[in-house]
Write a protein that holds these residues in place. Structure first.
Motif, PDB file in Angstrom:
ATOM      1  N   ASP A 331       0.903  -1.108  -0.222  1.00 27.88           N
ATOM      2  CA  ASP A 331      -0.047   0.128   0.054  1.00 27.88           C
ATOM      3  C   ASP A 331       0.614   1.213   0.055  1.00 27.88           C
ATOM      4  O   ASP A 331       0.537   2.398  -0.632  1.00 27.88           O
ATOM      5  CB  ASP A 331      -0.914   0.013   1.127  1.00 27.88           C
ATOM      6  N   THR A 332       2.068   1.251   0.716  1.00 25.18           N
ATOM      7  CA  THR A 332       2.896   2.512   0.989  1.00 25.18           C
ATOM      8  C   THR A 332       3.605   2.417  -0.254  1.00 25.18           C
ATOM      9  O   THR A 332       3.633   3.737  -0.991  1.00 25.18           O
ATOM     10  CB  THR A 332       3.725   2.346   2.065  1.00 25.18           C
ATOM     11  N   VAL A 333       4.187   1.492  -0.981  1.00 22.90           N
ATOM     12  CA  VAL A 333       4.762   1.719  -2.476  1.00 22.90           C
ATOM     13  C   VAL A 333       3.868   2.101  -3.298  1.00 22.90           C
ATOM     14  O   VAL A 333       4.260   2.808  -4.337  1.00 22.90           O
ATOM     15  CB  VAL A 333       5.387   0.060  -2.674  1.00 22.90           C
ATOM     16  N   ASN A 334       2.592   1.529  -3.345  1.00 26.88           N
ATOM     17  CA  ASN A 334       1.752   2.130  -4.495  1.00 26.88           C
ATOM     18  C   ASN A 334       1.612   3.545  -4.271  1.00 26.88           C
ATOM     19  O   ASN A 334       1.343   4.346  -5.306  1.00 26.88           O
ATOM     20  CB  ASN A 334       0.407   1.459  -4.383  1.00 26.88           C
ATOM     21  N   ALA A 511      11.399 -24.312  -7.896  1.00 28.37           N
ATOM     22  CA  ALA A 511      12.594 -24.378  -7.195  1.00 28.37           C
ATOM     23  C   ALA A 511      12.668 -23.526  -5.852  1.00 28.37           C
ATOM     24  O   ALA A 511      13.341 -24.033  -5.039  1.00 28.37           O
ATOM     25  CB  ALA A 511      13.762 -24.018  -8.082  1.00 28.37           C
ATOM     26  N   MET A 512      11.809 -22.632  -5.920  1.00 29.65           N
ATOM     27  CA  MET A 512      11.623 -21.725  -4.733  1.00 29.65           C
ATOM     28  C   MET A 512      10.062 -21.770  -4.415  1.00 29.65           C
ATOM     29  O   MET A 512       9.204 -21.761  -5.055  1.00 29.65           O
ATOM     30  CB  MET A 512      12.075 -20.298  -4.852  1.00 29.65           C
ATOM     31  N   PRO A 513       9.975 -21.974  -3.143  1.00 27.74           N
ATOM     32  CA  PRO A 513       8.345 -22.132  -2.512  1.00 27.74           C
ATOM     33  C   PRO A 513       7.567 -20.771  -3.057  1.00 27.74           C
ATOM     34  O   PRO A 513       8.007 -19.726  -2.859  1.00 27.74           O
ATOM     35  CB  PRO A 513       8.462 -22.315  -1.025  1.00 27.74           C
ATOM     36  N   TYR A 514       6.378 -21.225  -3.403  1.00 27.87           N
ATOM     37  CA  TYR A 514       5.300 -20.142  -4.004  1.00 27.87           C
ATOM     38  C   TYR A 514       5.281 -19.043  -2.765  1.00 27.87           C
ATOM     39  O   TYR A 514       4.812 -17.983  -2.933  1.00 27.87           O
ATOM     40  CB  TYR A 514       4.058 -20.706  -4.290  1.00 27.87           C
ATOM     41  N   ALA A 515       5.193 -19.628  -1.417  1.00 31.51           N
ATOM     42  CA  ALA A 515       4.848 -18.883  -0.184  1.00 31.51           C
ATOM     43  C   ALA A 515       5.863 -17.480  -0.178  1.00 31.51           C
ATOM     44  O   ALA A 515       5.595 -16.544   0.468  1.00 31.51           O
ATOM     45  CB  ALA A 515       5.058 -19.447   0.964  1.00 31.51           C
ATOM     46  N   ILE A 516       7.147 -17.591  -0.759  1.00 30.10           N
ATOM     47  CA  ILE A 516       7.838 -16.189  -0.948  1.00 30.10           C
ATOM     48  C   ILE A 516       7.935 -15.759  -2.284  1.00 30.10           C
ATOM     49  O   ILE A 516       8.745 -14.979  -2.589  1.00 30.10           O
ATOM     50  CB  ILE A 516       9.326 -16.860  -0.143  1.00 30.10           C
ATOM     51  N   SER A 517       6.945 -16.077  -3.312  1.00 30.37           N
ATOM     52  CA  SER A 517       7.411 -15.508  -4.694  1.00 30.37           C
ATOM     53  C   SER A 517       6.642 -14.211  -4.295  1.00 30.37           C
ATOM     54  O   SER A 517       6.020 -13.810  -3.730  1.00 30.37           O
ATOM     55  CB  SER A 517       6.348 -16.407  -5.722  1.00 30.37           C
ATOM     56  N   THR A 518       7.328 -12.966  -5.299  1.00 29.86           N
ATOM     57  CA  THR A 518       6.850 -11.625  -5.055  1.00 29.86           C
ATOM     58  C   THR A 518       6.690 -11.142  -6.663  1.00 29.86           C
ATOM     59  O   THR A 518       7.007 -11.892  -7.516  1.00 29.86           O
ATOM     60  CB  THR A 518       8.317 -10.887  -4.450  1.00 29.86           C
ATOM     61  N   PRO A 519       5.740 -10.181  -6.481  1.00 29.99           N
ATOM     62  CA  PRO A 519       5.267  -9.665  -7.735  1.00 29.99           C
ATOM     63  C   PRO A 519       6.369  -8.793  -8.521  1.00 29.99           C
ATOM     64  O   PRO A 519       7.317  -8.048  -7.836  1.00 29.99           O
ATOM     65  CB  PRO A 519       4.206  -8.863  -7.340  1.00 29.99           C
ATOM     66  N   LEU A 520       6.244  -8.505  -9.923  1.00 28.71           N
ATOM     67  CA  LEU A 520       6.976  -7.676 -10.525  1.00 28.71           C
ATOM     68  C   LEU A 520       6.020  -6.365 -10.704  1.00 28.71           C
ATOM     69  O   LEU A 520       4.905  -6.631 -11.441  1.00 28.71           O
ATOM     70  CB  LEU A 520       7.266  -8.328 -11.988  1.00 28.71           C
ATOM     71  N   ASN A 521       6.687  -5.432 -10.812  1.00 30.81           N
ATOM     72  CA  ASN A 521       5.796  -4.124 -10.944  1.00 30.81           C
ATOM     73  C   ASN A 521       6.116  -3.313 -12.203  1.00 30.81           C
ATOM     74  O   ASN A 521       6.324  -2.163 -12.128  1.00 30.81           O
ATOM     75  CB  ASN A 521       5.642  -3.114  -9.930  1.00 30.81           C
ATOM     76  N   TRP A 522       6.409  -4.210 -13.136  1.00 30.53           N
ATOM     77  CA  TRP A 522       6.756  -3.432 -14.393  1.00 30.53           C
ATOM     78  C   TRP A 522       5.869  -2.665 -15.149  1.00 30.53           C
ATOM     79  O   TRP A 522       6.354  -1.438 -15.449  1.00 30.53           O
ATOM     80  CB  TRP A 522       7.045  -4.671 -15.683  1.00 30.53           C
ATOM     81  N   ASN A 523       4.771  -2.868 -15.048  1.00 27.85           N
ATOM     82  CA  ASN A 523       3.609  -1.989 -15.500  1.00 27.85           C
ATOM     83  C   ASN A 523       3.154  -1.323 -14.090  1.00 27.85           C
ATOM     84  O   ASN A 523       2.891  -1.666 -13.171  1.00 27.85           O
ATOM     85  CB  ASN A 523       2.315  -2.715 -15.949  1.00 27.85           C
ATOM     86  N   GLN A 524       3.011   0.194 -14.254  1.00 28.61           N
ATOM     87  CA  GLN A 524       2.891   0.965 -13.157  1.00 28.61           C
ATOM     88  C   GLN A 524       1.778   0.683 -12.390  1.00 28.61           C
ATOM     89  O   GLN A 524       1.720   0.751 -11.105  1.00 28.61           O
ATOM     90  CB  GLN A 524       2.963   2.378 -13.551  1.00 28.61           C
ATOM     91  N   SER A 525       0.679   0.198 -12.781  1.00 29.93           N
ATOM     92  CA  SER A 525      -0.517   0.026 -12.087  1.00 29.93           C
ATOM     93  C   SER A 525      -1.020  -1.343 -12.104  1.00 29.93           C
ATOM     94  O   SER A 525      -2.227  -1.680 -11.884  1.00 29.93           O
ATOM     95  CB  SER A 525      -1.659   1.013 -12.929  1.00 29.93           C
TER      96      SER A 525
END
Length: 628
Positions: A331-334, A511-525
């Motif tokens: 929320d803060t980054v957005n 290879a890495m657990p889904y529980a720590i997968s993180t989003p890509l904010n390539w598109n601003q919104s």
């Protein structure tokens, strides 16, 4: 240069001689039982059998290219005789050296990472034509209409992970626009550029540097790609929001339409306008979106907004202790993003270093949030991190970073903030290459300084290619799958669970657990989240059947993702129909509307048929046909 050979070389009673057809791959028949015409695709070209009553007259019909070899791939529904005529007419327009049809010459137009590589139905071009200017593109389109020959246009053909230069329809003629590689106009004060299709990120960067211009181009991961091709595939970058969505950053197009007519969008439609690259909408409906991931025209000129070169660049890292702290962090980054305070934020999880810890893996696999928080605390680690970047002057970037720290510490108890790099712009090559970590261990920077500064490189090419660790191997297949996820921490946490459930149901494990997968904010919104266990095959995965199995698996993953509300933003030709199927509101009303437009604008269905899952009436039966 291109001829059709006929050899009425044998007659037989009833069926053709078996030895002739031992190598035949396919057979198509038309007519009644008394007069039937069969076309057999042979290694040396099509073999035509005309059956008249009980008599069968067989003759060979094949196109011979300029190297004396028979061409074994033909456009769908086009005879060898007609195709030879089309190639001859293409050669008359662009010159014989720029019509490519030999197997050797067509190697660069294959998707060498395709899951159907070397299969009988691999999506390959029948020929390639390389025009030098707009008039030649128009002539090529008109010839293709006469012979009902499908065309597939590329800018640089480097769209790897998404099909590269391969067409949606096997046998298409590739229109390679690499010779059209001029920077037509660049305005340093109004911050725009107008380019032809063959201009790559490296070309434009070199143009800017040679003239010492104070503008940046938001570059894709691999700099040999074309600005135009990347934007038309909804490609993305890494700087400030308005620039890193490359299609949204476009400003005006010139397009060759399916009938060969030339059209300009936006203010370009007004003769004498000086604002074509300033205001892209013009007046009335804006058709520009039809040319992105769609086969409604061949774009031959395209404008782009350029980022003014800032005076300074600064980074900082924020970490938060608990799993559900991701929600206020996002929320803060957005908030900062939508105020245009920061460039692309890079999310990650410091818990990645525990990937061999049994307690961590057990907690991650079960999505036990209390256990994950406990494991993180036991190892003195925070659960999430986000790296922020700031553009401006030295004073404004510092002030904005101080404000970002204040917001994070106010909104998230236990958050920590670490100062990163503070560099005057332009950065040096040594600064781009620097590998020292700006943050205390175990926290690491994910910034790739080149793309954050508009400097195109080939660094990302290590993913599918040979490396120091794997000098004798490479990815036999390589494709990208990223689903659009709501831009909130809660949506990411839910998507992790959803993707994990699909992977388990399909018998796959990332290879890495889904529980720590993180989003890509390539598109601003928007957030994009990778499909983890699916996408790029393992190194040296060369078994044809295993590739076909993976293709079947990927289609099922896309179907299951759609059932949960996740759709992909981009796909290679092999999966474009499956991705288009995801967007099914009101019985696929969007696709049906687009195909009505396609049939009206392109009645012969010759321009990029199947692109974006939009099929013309003439070839609609091919929807989903590849390895169905």
């Amino acid at each position: 240069m291109y001829t059709v050979q006929h050899a009425r070389d044998l007659q037989c009673k009833g069926m053709p001689r078996p030895e002739l057809f031992r190598a035949a791959r396919s057979c198509y028949g038309v007519g009644d039982h008394q007069h039937r015409l069969f076309l057999h695709e042979m290694p040396f070209g099509p073999l035509t059998c005309l059956v008249v009553g009980a008599e069968c007259v067989c003759y060979r019909e094949s196109v011979i290219n300029n190297k004396g070899d028979a061409m074994t791939i033909l456009p769908p529904g086009v005879s060898a005789r007609q195709f030879a005529k089309a190639l001859a007419e293409f050669a008359a327009v662009v010159g014989p050296d720029w019509v490519l049809s030999s197997e050797e010459d067509l190697q660069p137009y294959r998707d060498h990472f395709s899951l159907l590589k070397d299969q009988p139905d691999e999506l390959q071009a029948s020929a390639a034509v390389c025009p030098a200017d707009v008039a030649q593109v128009q002539a090529i389109v008109r010839i293709a209409n006469r012979y009902k020959t499908p065309l597939f246009a590329i800018s640089t053909g480097k769209n790897f992970a998404y099909g590269g230069p391969a067409p949606n329809v096997r046998g298409s003629v590739t229109v390679d626009l690499k010779r059209m590689n001029r920077v037509l106009e660049l305005d340093e004060k109004r911050h725009f550029v107008l380019v032809e299709p063959g201009v790559s990120y490296m070309d434009l960067y070199r143009y800017i540097q040679e003239r010492n211009l104070k503008v940046w181009v938001d570059t894709a991961d691999v700099g040999w790609g074309g600005l135009m091709g990347n934007a038309l595939e909804h490609g993305v970058g890494y700087t400030l929001g308005p620039y890193r969505d490359h299609f949204s950053a476009h400003c005006g197009m010139e397009v060759v339409l399916p009938d060969g007519e030339l059209m300009r969008t936006g203010m370009g439609a007004l003769p004498g306008s000086g604002g074509w690259q300033d205001y892209k909408h013009g007046f009335g409906p804006d058709p520009a979106g039809l040319f992105a991931q769609g086969g409604f025209g061949i774009v031959v000129k395209m404008g782009f907004r350029l980022m003014p070169q800032p005076e300074h660049w600064r980074t900082g890292l924020v970490t938060v202790p608990k799993r559900r702290d991701l929600i206020p962090m996002v929320d803060t980054v957005n908030y900062l993003t939508d105020l245009f305070i920061i460039g692309e934020p890079l999310y990650g999880s410091p818990l990645r270093i525990l990937r061999e810890d049994k307690a961590f893996l057990q907690a991650a696999d079960s999505f036990d949030e209390a256990a994950l928080d406990r494991v993180a605390a036991e190892h003195s680690l925070h659960s999430w991190q986000v790296e922020l970047q700031f553009y401006g002057s030295e004073k404004t970037t510092l002030a904005n970073w101080e404000w970002a720290k204040e917001l994070m510490l106010r909104n998230i108890p236990g958050a920590q903030c670490f100062d990163g790099e503070s560099l005057p712009v332009p950065v040096t090559q040594e600064q781009i290459e620097r590998s020292t970590r700006p943050y205390p261990a175990p926290y690491a920077s994910q910034m790739r300084r080149n793309v954050m500064h508009g400097v195109p490189k080939l660094y990302a090419w290590w993913m599918p290619s040979r490396t120091d660790d794997f000098p004798d191997s490479w990815n036999q297949s390589h494709l990208g799958l990223f689903s659009v996820v709501g831009r909130s921490g809660a949506a990411v946490l839910q998507a992790q669970r959803d993707f994990d459930r699909v992977a388990r149901d399909m018998g796959s494990k990332p290879a890495m657990p889904y529980a720590i997968s993180t989003p890509l904010n390539w598109n601003q919104s928007a957030f994009l989240l990778g499909n983890g266990a699916f996408g790029s095959a393992t190194r040296n995965e060369a078994t044809p059947q295993s590739k076909l199995d993976q293709l079947k698996l990927l289609r099922e993953v896309l179907k299951r993702n759609a059932a949960m509300g996740y759709g992909d933003y981009r796909a290679p030709p092999l999966l474009q129909d499956a991705v288009a199927d995801q967007y099914s509101f009101n019985n696929h009303a969007l696709r049906r509307f687009n195909e009505r437009l396609k049939d009206a604008a392109d009645p012969n269905g010759i321009l990029l048929p199947g692109r974006g899952g939009i099929w013309p009436k003439a070839l609609r039966a091919l929807r989903g046909a590849i390895r169905k």
